[in-house]
Design a protein around this motif. Structure first.
Motif, mmCIF file in Angstrom:
data_model
loop_
_atom_site.group_PDB
_atom_site.id
_atom_site.type_symbol
_atom_site.label_atom_id
_atom_site.label_comp_id
_atom_site.label_asym_id
_atom_site.label_seq_id
_atom_site.Cartn_x
_atom_site.Cartn_y
_atom_site.Cartn_z
ATOM 1 N N VAL A 210 0.834 -1.209 0.000
ATOM 2 C CA VAL A 210 0.000 0.000 0.000
ATOM 3 C C VAL A 210 0.873 1.264 0.000
ATOM 4 O O VAL A 210 0.477 2.304 -0.538
ATOM 5 C CB VAL A 210 -0.965 -0.020 1.210
ATOM 6 C CG1 VAL A 210 -1.604 1.331 1.428
ATOM 7 C CG2 VAL A 210 -2.036 -1.072 0.995
ATOM 8 N N LEU A 211 2.072 1.161 0.556
ATOM 9 C CA LEU A 211 2.957 2.330 0.566
ATOM 10 C C LEU A 211 3.287 2.810 -0.848
ATOM 11 O O LEU A 211 3.680 3.959 -1.040
ATOM 12 C CB LEU A 211 4.247 2.017 1.327
ATOM 13 C CG LEU A 211 4.091 2.011 2.853
ATOM 14 C CD1 LEU A 211 5.384 1.597 3.517
ATOM 15 C CD2 LEU A 211 3.677 3.382 3.348
ATOM 16 N N GLY B 275 12.604 -0.629 -3.328
ATOM 17 C CA GLY B 275 13.638 -0.658 -2.300
ATOM 18 C C GLY B 275 13.072 -1.079 -0.960
ATOM 19 O O GLY B 275 13.632 -1.939 -0.277
ATOM 20 N N LEU B 276 11.945 -0.498 -0.625
ATOM 21 C CA LEU B 276 11.328 -0.794 0.663
ATOM 22 C C LEU B 276 10.873 -2.255 0.741
ATOM 23 O O LEU B 276 11.049 -2.924 1.763
ATOM 24 C CB LEU B 276 10.138 0.131 0.867
ATOM 25 C CG LEU B 276 9.751 0.372 2.303
ATOM 26 C CD1 LEU B 276 10.779 1.254 2.970
ATOM 27 C CD2 LEU B 276 8.381 1.001 2.379
ATOM 28 N N ARG C 287 11.778 -7.707 2.894
ATOM 29 C CA ARG C 287 12.024 -9.129 2.725
ATOM 30 C C ARG C 287 13.290 -9.564 3.468
ATOM 31 O O ARG C 287 13.310 -10.585 4.157
ATOM 32 C CB ARG C 287 12.164 -9.444 1.230
ATOM 33 C CG ARG C 287 12.291 -10.903 0.961
ATOM 34 C CD ARG C 287 12.519 -11.160 -0.493
ATOM 35 N NE ARG C 287 11.310 -10.978 -1.287
ATOM 36 C CZ ARG C 287 11.192 -11.458 -2.523
ATOM 37 N NH1 ARG C 287 12.189 -12.076 -3.105
ATOM 38 N NH2 ARG C 287 10.085 -11.277 -3.195
ATOM 39 N N VAL C 288 14.352 -8.749 3.335
ATOM 40 C CA VAL C 288 15.616 -9.064 4.001
ATOM 41 C C VAL C 288 15.438 -9.056 5.513
ATOM 42 O O VAL C 288 15.885 -9.956 6.227
ATOM 43 C CB VAL C 288 16.698 -8.050 3.573
ATOM 44 C CG1 VAL C 288 17.951 -8.238 4.401
ATOM 45 C CG2 VAL C 288 17.007 -8.189 2.100
ATOM 46 N N VAL D 114 16.389 4.311 -0.814
ATOM 47 C CA VAL D 114 15.970 3.181 0.020
ATOM 48 C C VAL D 114 16.559 1.878 -0.524
ATOM 49 O O VAL D 114 16.987 1.003 0.221
ATOM 50 C CB VAL D 114 14.438 3.094 0.101
ATOM 51 C CG1 VAL D 114 14.009 1.840 0.843
ATOM 52 C CG2 VAL D 114 13.871 4.313 0.800
ATOM 53 N N GLU D 115 16.606 1.784 -1.856
ATOM 54 C CA GLU D 115 17.135 0.556 -2.440
ATOM 55 C C GLU D 115 18.618 0.403 -2.137
ATOM 56 O O GLU D 115 19.105 -0.704 -1.893
ATOM 57 C CB GLU D 115 16.876 0.526 -3.937
ATOM 58 C CG GLU D 115 16.998 -0.878 -4.478
ATOM 59 C CD GLU D 115 16.366 -1.072 -5.833
ATOM 60 O OE1 GLU D 115 15.306 -0.486 -6.061
ATOM 61 O OE2 GLU D 115 16.944 -1.810 -6.641
#
Lengths: 264, 262
Positions: A165-166, A175-176, A181-182, B28-29
């Motif tokens: 949703v972000l 990226g988020l 996941r990490v 962020v990535e």
């Protein structure tokens, strides 16, 4: 209403079935992962009876169970939501007469059930030939594990929906999602049981929802959590499943108001 | 060659334009890539809180191997990110467009899927390796820098060769194979000293899918582990052989390729 979701689960299940080659290689991927950790852990234990209260047999069994549990709760619905938003499909989804997030969750369940039946069950049978696995001894213990696993699925799905949703606010948040996941893999106890972390880290993790995703169900399966501890773990999972609904609802409300279609 | 270099610069500027359009995501990535590298470091650190040796290897030696591994790995993912090659180029038919152009097809595919932000992995690798090297009080000769460069390039070539060959499989069968995640997971084995594994896996990691040449064998040279020197010296040979193999399979695939997609 219920029939609609049952149908969504069924359709996703069948879609998964269609990509059979992917499925076979998936089984091998999990096998390789478990194998790698098996060798690594036997090397780490070399000569020592127990580490952080676990024997090497318990440890390898834990790793196998953790990966098999992951088969059920893992899904990519955050990526799917991001794609829907980017391609503008989400506008269509939102004028349809059913809640979009619930549809996504139902699809995730279909995927999870597929992996559980065709992936985790045969995988566990295969692994139990090589590793000394002990299965939960009673129907009650099985029930506790399955309940815990279902709650793990709920919590992980809620986190996925949140990151998905972000995308409404950031337009692009690969990226988020990658970071999530990490973080989930590391802090949920997938590659390392939480009991191995230093005391201060465990204290922090106790306040986060991640260990409810993998550590709790895996410990319950391995029988490492006593009767009462298992009950408490499940209660805590249920609590997280409810608590996470709050930010999800708030964000979703704002997302619907904020929707900017970028194309499609 | 010159033409490819000029194209490289053009693709680079295009890449940053598209990525910086979503600036927050770009940063962020970067952070999450760093996080990913840290996960493995955390694993090593936590495990060594409970033991002092891993099959005779100390914590700092294992960290050094991991740091070295990150460098060729970062360069490889920068240039050979063929993860969705099948989906993008075969199923969607992009390959047909590539083949009508005058630059070498492999170079074009590589440039189109380039991810320059991975270069930061080189820095984190150097940092992690440097930390371990100081703790281990390793000493280096002037020519070690040269050896390092040669070993890194060879490792990248091994990776590149293997993944080029895997991508080329799509030319022979246009359905999804899911083979890349499989190979992807096997490379995890190569980050630890190979003598912890049984014979079959050690053989596989050395001669079939030689991922041990990407982290462990070359690091053994800098760690002054004389018993692995032969393998460290073999790294450039393996690099050339496997890159040539990858190229061979690729060219074979191009000849067989008949065009797919909608």
């Amino acid at each position: 209403m219920y029939r609609l979701y049952a149908e969504l689960v069924r359709i996703r299940f069948l879609t998964m079935l269609a990509y059979r080659v992917n499925y076979y290689s998936g089984v091998i991927v999990y096998g390789i992962n478990i194998g790698a950790y098996y060798f690594l852990w036997t090397a780490i234990y070399a000569g020592q009876e127990t580490l952080a209260g676990m024997s090497v047999e318990q440890m390898t069994a834990y790793v196998a169970i953790a990966w098999m549990s992951r088969a059920f709760y893992f899904n990519n619905i955050d990526m799917e939501i991001a794609q829907d938003v980017r391609e503008g499909k989400v506008a269509i989804e939102m004028i349809r007469p059913y809640p979009y997030l619930l549809v996504k969750a139902a699809q995730a369940l279909g995927e999870g059930l597929f992996r559980l039946l065709f992936f985790a069950v045969p995988g566990m049978a295969l692994v139990s030939l090589f590793l000394p696995l002990t299965f939960p001894p009673t129907a009650e213990a099985w029930g506790a594990y399955l309940l815990s696993l279902l709650l793990a699925f709920l919590i992980n799905t809620e986190l996925n929906l949140l990151t998905g949703v972000l995308t409404f606010f950031f337009f692009r948040n690969d990226g988020l999602m990658w970071a999530k996941r990490v973080i989930v893999d590391l802090l949920s106890g997938l590659i390392l049981p939480i009991s191995f972390f230093p005391g201060w880290a465990q204290a922090v993790l106790n306040w986060l929802p991640f260990q409810a995703i993998n550590y709790f169900p895996s410990m319950i399966f391995a029988g490492a959590a006593a009767h009462r501890a298992a009950g408490e773990a499940i209660m805590l999972q249920a609590l997280w499943a409810v608590v996470l609904l709050v930010p999800l609802t708030v964000l979703w409300r704002r997302a619907r108001r904020n929707l900017i279609v970028q194309g499609g | 060659m010159l033409q490819v270099l000029r194209l490289f610069a053009d693709y680079l500027s295009q890449y940053f334009k598209t990525r910086l359009a979503y600036r927050a995501d770009f940063f962020v990535e970067l952070v999450s890539n760093l996080l990913f590298e840290l996960t493995n470091l955390v694993f090593i650190l936590v495990v060594f809180q409970h033991v002092s040796f891993l099959h005779g290897w100390t914590r700092d030696e294992i960290i050094f191997i991991y740091g070295f591994f990150l460098i060729p790995f970062a360069l490889f993912t920068m240039f050979f990110d063929f993860w969705d090659f099948n989906e993008r180029f075969i199923i969607r038919g992009e390959m047909d467009r590539i083949l009508t152009r005058p630059v070498h097809h492999l170079a074009q595919v590589s440039l189109e899927s380039i991810s320059p932000d991975r270069i930061f992995g080189v820095f984190s690798g150097l940092l992690i390796m440097g930390y371990a090297a100081i703790r281990l009080e390793l000493s280096f000769a002037w020519y070690d820098l040269l050896v390092f460069a040669v070993l890194v390039v060879s490792s990248v070539m091994i990776y590149g060769g293997v993944y080029t060959a895997i991508a080329a499989i799509s030319f022979f069968s246009d359905s999804r194979t899911g083979i890349s995640p499989m190979i992807w997971n096997i490379q995890n084995y190569g980050r630890y000293p190979v003598n912890i594994y049984n014979g079959i896996i050690r053989f596989l990691l050395t001669w079939i899918l030689p991922f041990a040449f990407v982290g462990f064998y070359p690091s053994a040279y800098f760690l002054r582990k004389a018993e692995w020197y032969t393998y460290a010296l073999l790294t450039p040979v393996m690099g050339i052989v496997f890159f040539a193999l990858g190229l061979f399979v690729w060219n074979l695939g191009i000849k067989r390729y008949q065009g797919a997609g909608s």
